[in-house]
Design a protein around this motif. Structure first.
Motif, PDB file in Angstrom:
ATOM      1  N   LEU A  37      46.875  24.970  49.922  1.00  0.00           N
ATOM      2  CA  LEU A  37      46.601  25.600  51.220  1.00  0.00           C
ATOM      3  C   LEU A  37      47.740  26.506  51.666  1.00  0.00           C
ATOM      4  CD1 LEU A  37      45.068  22.504  53.032  1.00  0.00           C
ATOM      5  CD2 LEU A  37      43.841  24.549  52.268  1.00  0.00           C
ATOM      6  N   GLY A  38      47.335  27.635  52.235  1.00  0.00           N
ATOM      7  CA  GLY A  38      48.297  28.579  52.787  1.00  0.00           C
ATOM      8  C   GLY A  38      47.826  28.996  54.169  1.00  0.00           C
ATOM      9  N   SER A  68      47.246  29.995  43.951  1.00  0.00           N
ATOM     10  CA  SER A  68      45.965  30.155  43.263  1.00  0.00           C
ATOM     11  C   SER A  68      45.158  31.267  43.906  1.00  0.00           C
ATOM     12  CB  SER A  68      45.208  28.827  43.364  1.00  0.00           C
ATOM     13  OG  SER A  68      44.029  28.894  42.640  1.00  0.00           O
ATOM     14  N   GLN A  69      44.396  31.958  43.095  1.00  0.00           N
ATOM     15  CA  GLN A  69      43.458  32.963  43.594  1.00  0.00           C
ATOM     16  C   GLN A  69      42.052  32.465  43.318  1.00  0.00           C
ATOM     17  OE1 GLN A  69      42.844  35.873  45.014  1.00  0.00           O
ATOM     18  NE2 GLN A  69      44.914  36.156  45.778  1.00  0.00           N
ATOM     19  N   GLY A  70      41.152  32.701  44.220  1.00  0.00           N
ATOM     20  CA  GLY A  70      39.784  32.255  43.996  1.00  0.00           C
ATOM     21  C   GLY A  70      39.684  30.751  44.142  1.00  0.00           C
ATOM     22  N   ASP A  71      38.993  30.109  43.209  1.00  0.00           N
ATOM     23  CA  ASP A  71      38.787  28.672  43.268  1.00  0.00           C
ATOM     24  C   ASP A  71      40.107  27.948  42.975  1.00  0.00           C
ATOM     25  OD1 ASP A  71      38.049  26.015  42.857  1.00  0.00           O
ATOM     26  OD2 ASP A  71      36.078  26.589  42.108  1.00  0.00           O
ATOM     27  N   ARG A  73      40.774  24.918  42.589  1.00  0.00           N
ATOM     28  CA  ARG A  73      40.741  23.736  41.729  1.00  0.00           C
ATOM     29  C   ARG A  73      41.460  23.987  40.406  1.00  0.00           C
ATOM     30  NH1 ARG A  73      34.489  22.118  42.620  1.00  0.00           N
ATOM     31  NH2 ARG A  73      34.423  24.314  43.142  1.00  0.00           N
ATOM     32  N   GLY A  74      41.349  25.229  39.919  1.00  0.00           N
ATOM     33  CA  GLY A  74      42.011  25.593  38.659  1.00  0.00           C
ATOM     34  C   GLY A  74      43.508  25.322  38.748  1.00  0.00           C
ATOM     35  N   GLY A  75      44.112  25.785  39.821  1.00  0.00           N
ATOM     36  CA  GLY A  75      45.561  25.604  40.015  1.00  0.00           C
ATOM     37  C   GLY A  75      45.924  24.147  40.185  1.00  0.00           C
ATOM     38  N   MET A  76      45.090  23.406  40.921  1.00  0.00           N
ATOM     39  CA  MET A  76      45.371  21.985  41.148  1.00  0.00           C
ATOM     40  C   MET A  76      45.286  21.215  39.825  1.00  0.00           C
ATOM     41  SD  MET A  76      45.990  21.480  44.417  1.00  0.00           S
ATOM     42  CE  MET A  76      45.554  19.862  45.031  1.00  0.00           C
ATOM     43  N   ARG A  77      44.256  21.537  39.044  1.00  0.00           N
ATOM     44  CA  ARG A  77      44.109  20.855  37.745  1.00  0.00           C
ATOM     45  C   ARG A  77      45.311  21.147  36.858  1.00  0.00           C
ATOM     46  NH1 ARG A  77      38.592  23.141  38.028  1.00  0.00           N
ATOM     47  NH2 ARG A  77      37.121  21.466  38.423  1.00  0.00           N
ATOM     48  N   THR A  78      45.688  22.437  36.832  1.00  0.00           N
ATOM     49  CA  THR A  78      46.807  22.831  35.983  1.00  0.00           C
ATOM     50  C   THR A  78      48.067  22.074  36.392  1.00  0.00           C
ATOM     51  OG1 THR A  78      45.784  24.990  35.824  1.00  0.00           O
ATOM     52  CG2 THR A  78      48.056  24.846  35.094  1.00  0.00           C
ATOM     53  N   ALA A  79      48.301  21.968  37.706  1.00  0.00           N
ATOM     54  CA  ALA A  79      49.502  21.260  38.185  1.00  0.00           C
ATOM     55  C   ALA A  79      49.462  19.797  37.766  1.00  0.00           C
ATOM     56  CB  ALA A  79      49.595  21.378  39.704  1.00  0.00           C
ATOM     57  N   LEU A  80      48.302  19.162  37.905  1.00  0.00           N
ATOM     58  CA  LEU A  80      48.203  17.737  37.570  1.00  0.00           C
ATOM     59  C   LEU A  80      48.326  17.522  36.068  1.00  0.00           C
ATOM     60  CD1 LEU A  80      45.371  16.841  40.086  1.00  0.00           C
ATOM     61  CD2 LEU A  80      47.715  15.977  40.160  1.00  0.00           C
TER      62      LEU A  80
ATOM     63  N   MET B 284      38.875  29.112  34.778  1.00  0.00           N
ATOM     64  CA  MET B 284      39.556  28.762  36.021  1.00  0.00           C
ATOM     65  C   MET B 284      38.616  28.252  37.105  1.00  0.00           C
ATOM     66  SD  MET B 284      42.493  29.126  34.922  1.00  0.00           S
ATOM     67  CE  MET B 284      43.365  28.565  36.373  1.00  0.00           C
ATOM     68  N   THR B 285      37.399  28.769  37.190  1.00  0.00           N
ATOM     69  CA  THR B 285      36.488  28.305  38.232  1.00  0.00           C
ATOM     70  C   THR B 285      35.776  27.048  37.766  1.00  0.00           C
ATOM     71  OG1 THR B 285      36.137  30.586  38.887  1.00  0.00           O
ATOM     72  CG2 THR B 285      34.589  28.992  39.746  1.00  0.00           C
TER      73      THR B 285
END
Lengths: 424, 319
Positions: A37-38, A68-71, A73-80, B284-285
């Motif tokens: 969140l930003g 993250s840009q867009g969805d 979840r991609g960034g969150m998954r990558t971090a986890l 990514m999505t």
């Protein structure tokens, strides 16, 4: 002699430092929070953290932000997957919550819920939507009403209405007079990405109630179920009644274009989208909430589910991989407390916590809370469906509005059902 | 009092700079074969390239053989993702869209850039600001270009293009440009070409400037008109620059993602979804990492197919 004294002082100093460090380490424990969140959403988190740390000086919250840009979840998954081990994480998709639970990342807070009496703060419906396979992994802390229709009250006055229509038939009946009053299209339908699905999802709720939405989200019933067919038929009635511009206009319209079309260009009248329009209308269009613009409750279909609402929500989930679960639980408890809830309300958001001082809300936000409190709530379908189905579902609806006929209802739902068959 | 020692030059002894041996004698030190030296000098680059390019490519190839959905347990599927890709009508559609988009952007941007370069060559000094302005578009990121053009293509009177059409009495041509499958793809090509035209202009202009002045003067003395000079001398002799521009534009258009993401988000109804966007959406999505990786490898093969002949041609004759 002098040198020996200096050594003693240095040793004493070092000892004091070490002692101090140890004492400090013992007195402050860190809670790690992972979020994407930003903007204003992040600011409210920061405010909550400040309030929490003031109340619990021995605890410190470290916020790790995934860009993250867009969805997101991609960034969150990558971090986890990359080894992040937070105590808490923010989430807005029940489908993602399930994915996290299946990956053994989340911690069931059911005992904590009972112990801390969160039932007093959150109505049962909020617990229901926070439950995955019988377990509760966290709490919703911000919500947005998604079954509301944004409009300019003066437009309705122009066609002789003193209030927003309460029944679906009455609502459809406003289209013709509005067109005659000079508006190009009654509904600004933003079908560029996802917002065209909002109307369908509330109709789904009005047709079959919360259990239909839950079951469809979990694919316990097929998309070709007669109730879903009926919801899509009701959706098609909007187009029969000439709600919107042509399909190319809808496909080129994103929600911000639609809002501009209503509040700036004054070419359209109704928009169904989330509560972020409230902030946009106030800060960007300089309109007065409740007077220059208002939020109408989605009209009734008369099937017994007219008080149920579709919402979006930000939730705070507890993990089982962090190092400070006790601290995490204390933060969840703080968020629901009067202090936490009022912090959220003061930041311009609506919170499901019953401890909030409702007088803080502006008239539009207060109306949304009132509508939501009238009945059960369910997440927007787009947040409940698996990622691979969401795209196909929105695309099928997008193509449906290009040809919103009875004959196209069955093929549209069969197409979504086929995608659902692959996605679960 | 004269020095007893004569100066080295005067004495006939060869001049020796301090600390080094005589220039006439072979230098002492480690004598390595040419290949070894070359390899040692290249080692840092090879290491960096391996870490930043080779390893990610190998990893992507590896992932493409697995089915990875979200945070779930991966399962080995061999060539399954590739087989699925080539029977997926959505992916096949994106291949077709990518081809049209790539050819469209390359043809439009290189033609315009090359033509402007030829025109500018007649008055290089006077057109320098003009060239700088066009080249500046190349410096704007594709995402920013996308946002600029969203404002131009917006539906209704709020869009600049529709506003201009209405203002000049052509209001009947005003339309939601990003709402139709064909008009959205055309709008995407126009935007990407606008963003890309600076590079062909720069490269072609450099080629035109490299044409020996004597050739142009001789043609002028023989009575050649500007258009004849442009067609028979400047076009063929500036071809190398244009060829490089074609190659670079092809490559960047094949990989297009940002501009699609911002301008159309692949819509309407996937009409403007390129392979780059498909790859992003899957990886990514939807977090189908294996499937997305397979699409990445297909795109990589496409890029290699385009770039190999061009690189071979550019390096032909080099030792």
């Amino acid at each position: 002699m002098c040198s020996s004294r200096i050594s003693s002082v240095a040793a004493l100093g070092l000892g004091m430092m070490l002692l101090g460090t140890t004492a400090f380490a013992q007195s402050t424990k860190e809670i790690t929070l992972l979020t994407w969140l930003g903007g204003p959403d992040r600011k409210v988190l920061d405010s909550l953290v400040i309030g929490f740390e003031a109340k619990h000086p021995n605890l410190k919250i470290k916020i790790n932000v995934v860009t993250s840009q867009g969805d997101a979840r991609g960034g969150m998954r990558t971090a986890l997957l990359g080894g992040e081990k937070p105590d808490l994480l923010t989430n807005t998709w029940p489908a993602f919550r399930q994915e996290l639970a299946e990956a053994d990342i989340l911690r069931d807070v059911t005992p904590v819920w009972t112990e801390k009496g969160w039932d007093k703060s959150l109505a049962k419906t909020w617990r229901d939507i926070s439950t995955t396979e019988g377990s509760v992994y966290g709490i919703p802390y911000i919500f947005g009403y998604r079954s509301g229709i944004w409009h300019v009250p003066a437009d309705l006055t122009k066609i002789g209405l003193q209030a927003f229509p309460t029944s679906y038939d009455d609502f459809l009946a406003t289209f013709d007079p509005l067109r005659k009053a000079g508006f190009a299209e009654p509904i600004a339908m933003p079908a560029k990405v996802y917002a065209h699905a909002e109307w369908f999802e509330t109709l789904l709720m009005r047709t079959g109630g919360p259990s239909l939405v839950t079951d469809l989200g979990a694919h316990k019933i097929a998309w070709t179920d007669p109730k879903v067919v009926e919801a899509l038929r009701q959706y098609a009635r909007l187009f029969d009644a000439k709600c919107c511009g042509d399909s190319r206009l809808m496909y080129a319209t994103h929600w911000d274009d639609a809002a501009d079309r209503i509040f700036v260009e004054r070419k359209a009248n109704f928009l169904q989208i989330g509560m972020w329009i409230n902030a946009r209308a106030i800060s960007q269009y300089h309109l007065k909430p409740g007077t220059d613009f208002a939020l109408g409750k989605f009209p009734a279909l008369g099937r017994g589910f007219d008080n149920a609402s579709i919402i979006d929500a930000k939730e705070m989930l507890a993990t089982g991989i962090g190092e400070n679960p006790e601290g995490a639980d204390l933060f969840l408890d703080y968020i629901l407390s009067a202090d936490g809830a009022n912090t959220i309300a003061k930041a311009g958001f609506t919170t499901p916590s019953a401890n909030v001082d409702a007088s803080i809300y502006d008239p539009v936000a207060a109306a949304s809370v009132r509508f939501v409190n009238e009945g059960d709530v369910r997440f927007v379908l787009g947040d409940m469906l698996p990622g691979s189905l969401v795209d196909e579902y929105r695309l099928a609806l997008q193509q449906f509005i290009g040809n919103p006929t009875d004959a196209n209802i069955k093929p549209t739902l069969e197409r979504i059902e086929a995608a659902a068959g692959r996605a679960y | 009092m004269a020095s007893a020692k004569p100066h080295a030059r005067e004495s006939g002894v060869p001049f020796t700079p301090t600390g080094t041996g005589s220039p006439n004698r072979p230098r002492r030190g480690l004598a390595l074969p040419e290949w070894t030296t070359a390899f040692l000098l290249l080692t840092p680059v090879i290491l960096l390239f391996s870490i930043s390019v080779i390893y990610p490519v190998i990893e992507t190839v590896r992932i493409s053989f697995w089915e990875i959905r979200g945070l779930g347990r991966p399962s080995f599927v061999g060539l399954g993702n590739y087989a699925r890709l080539f029977s997926d009508p959505v992916f096949l559609g994106t291949l077709w869209t990518t081809l049209i988009f790539t050819l469209g952007v390359t043809i439009v941007s290189v033609s315009i850039g090359w033509f402007i370069a030829l025109l500018c060559a007649f008055a290089p000094r006077q057109t320098s600001i003009f060239r700088l302005m066009i080249f500046a578009t190349f410096g704007i990121s594709e995402a920013v270009a996308g946002y600029i053009w969203i404002g131009i293509f917006r539906p209704g009177d709020a869009g600049l293009l529709n506003g201009i059409l209405t203002a000049i009495g052509l209001g009947e041509f005003a339309q939601p440009w990003l709402g139709g499958a064909n008009s959205a793809l055309i709008a995407l090509i126009v935007t990407a070409s606008w963003s890309a035209v600076g590079l062909p202009l720069l490269l072609s202009f450099a080629s035109v400037q490299a044409i020996p002045r004597s050739i142009l003067e001789a043609a002028y003395m023989d009575g050649a008109k500007p258009l004849t000079m442009m067609w028979h001398i400047m076009v063929p002799l500036s071809l190398p620059g244009a060829r490089v521009a074609v190659f670079l534009t092809l490559l960047s258009s094949l990989r297009a993602f940002d501009i699609v993401f911002v301008l159309t988000a692949g819509g309407p109804a996937r009409a403007t979804e390129t392979v780059g966007f498909f790859m992003y959406r899957e990886s990514m999505t939807q977090f189908n990492l294996g499937y997305g990786a397979a699409a990445t490898i297909i795109l990589l093969i496409g890029v290699l197919l385009v770039s190999t002949p061009a690189i071979a041609q550019r390096t032909r004759g080099a030792k």
